[in-house]
Scaffold this active site. Structure first.
Site, PDB file in Angstrom:
ATOM      1  N   LYS A  71      -8.865  10.692  19.201  1.00 50.96           N
ATOM      2  CA  LYS A  71      -8.962  10.158  20.566  1.00 50.96           C
ATOM      3  C   LYS A  71      -8.290  11.087  21.567  1.00 50.96           C
ATOM      4  O   LYS A  71      -8.804  11.317  22.672  1.00 50.96           O
ATOM      5  CB  LYS A  71      -8.334   8.766  20.624  1.00 50.96           C
ATOM      6  CG  LYS A  71      -8.288   8.133  22.027  1.00 50.96           C
ATOM      7  CD  LYS A  71      -9.676   7.942  22.617  1.00 50.96           C
ATOM      8  CE  LYS A  71      -9.642   7.496  24.069  1.00 50.96           C
ATOM      9  NZ  LYS A  71      -9.142   6.142  24.278  1.00 50.96           N
ATOM     10  N   LYS A 106      -1.451  10.150  31.088  1.00 47.78           N
ATOM     11  CA  LYS A 106      -0.718   9.787  29.870  1.00 47.78           C
ATOM     12  C   LYS A 106      -1.340  10.443  28.642  1.00 47.78           C
ATOM     13  O   LYS A 106      -0.642  11.006  27.787  1.00 47.78           O
ATOM     14  CB  LYS A 106      -0.717   8.273  29.694  1.00 47.78           C
ATOM     15  CG  LYS A 106       0.008   7.776  28.454  1.00 47.78           C
ATOM     16  CD  LYS A 106      -0.567   6.489  27.912  1.00 47.78           C
ATOM     17  CE  LYS A 106      -1.833   6.723  27.124  1.00 47.78           C
ATOM     18  NZ  LYS A 106      -2.328   5.549  26.400  1.00 47.78           N
TER      19      LYS A 106
END
Length: 276
Positions: A145, A220
């Site tokens: 991811k 992030k």
């Protein structure tokens, strides 16, 4: 909200764990996941016996945290055996596809953990998504991811930079997009999630970059990618530059806007007149 819909609710993660065969978590960052699993009244609060046979974490977090939690869960024993299984399983299963795919049930799951647990969880994954890809051992779903979102950020910035440059050189974003989408520059950021307001309906750029995937979440994820690259000893010049751009966007008040807002708020790209 859920109790008003008639869905059973609990006050703590531990109470959810005590009432569930499968628990799915999707949280903003590693600290939240650690707290929900191992904090006071967390999922693992009740000694070494656990009711859920599967703990599925779909958060986008660092691979090391995913691996550590999987190792912790492996020390537990099921209250009731599931078939031949005496121990619970944890899978890291972050998703791709944004809010739209979540609502439509067409998410892609990137899954790390024991392969037999992945195979057992597939019916559940396909009830929420159209694709579930096994990536390897614990933490590999989280790693996949991070790599996916790194590529997504860089491609969105590349498309935005090219379209803004084209506008400055007198070529409309509509014309360039048409060229990209039948040429070698074609990508998801150009043909499915175009960042130019006025070019595409149903995407965040058509609604002032509201909804979608917030720039603060992309920042992030890029922080995670940078830290992972450092640990792995890999070069990361594009990741580093993308990280700086999204950090800057967040610092000037665009943290809640979709990450495609870089076209307008970083590159000063212009809206495209709607087709008549």
């Amino acid at each position: 909200m859920f109790s008003q819909m008639g869905v059973p609710t609990k006050k703590t993660p531990y109470e959810v764990s005590e009432a569930s065969d499968v628990v799915i978590t999707m949280l903003p960052n590693s600290a939240h996941v650690i707290d929900v699993y191992t904090g006071p009244n967390g999922l693992l609060h009740g000694g070494k016996l656990l009711r859920p046979w599967l703990l599925l974490d779909s958060s986008t977090i660092d691979p090391e945290t995913s691996r550590n939690l999987s190792a912790t869960v492996s020390n537990y024993i099921l209250k009731e055996k599931k078939g031949d299984w005496e121990k619970p399983f944890k899978l890291d299963a972050p998703v791709s596809g944004s809010v739209t795919a979540a609502e439509a049930g067409t998410l892609t799951f990137m899954v790390g953990g024991l392969e037999e647990a992945f195979l057992a969880a597939k019916p559940l994954l396909f009830s929420m998504g159209k694709s579930a890809i096994y990536c390897g051992g614990a933490g590999s779903g989280s790693a996949a991811k991070i790599c996916n979102n790194l590529a997504l950020a860089v491609s969105m910035l590349g498309i935005s930079e090219a379209l803004a440059l084209g506008q400055s050189l007198g070529v409309s974003a509509r014309t360039l997009t048409n060229i990209f989408n039948c040429s070698s520059a074609r990508c998801w950021s150009s043909d499915a999630y175009n960042p130019v307001p006025g070019l595409m309906e149903g995407v965040p750029s058509s609604r002032d970059y509201n909804g979608g995937f917030a720039s603060k979440l992309m920042a992030k994820d890029l922080n995670l990618a940078v830290e992972s690259a450092k640990l792995a000893g890999c070069k990361y010049p594009l990741t580093s530059q993308a990280q700086k751009i999204y950090t800057e966007l967040c610092s000037v008040g665009h943290e809640a806007k979709d990450f495609s807002c870089a076209f307008h708020h970083y590159y000063s790209g212009m809206d495209e007149p709607h087709d008549k």
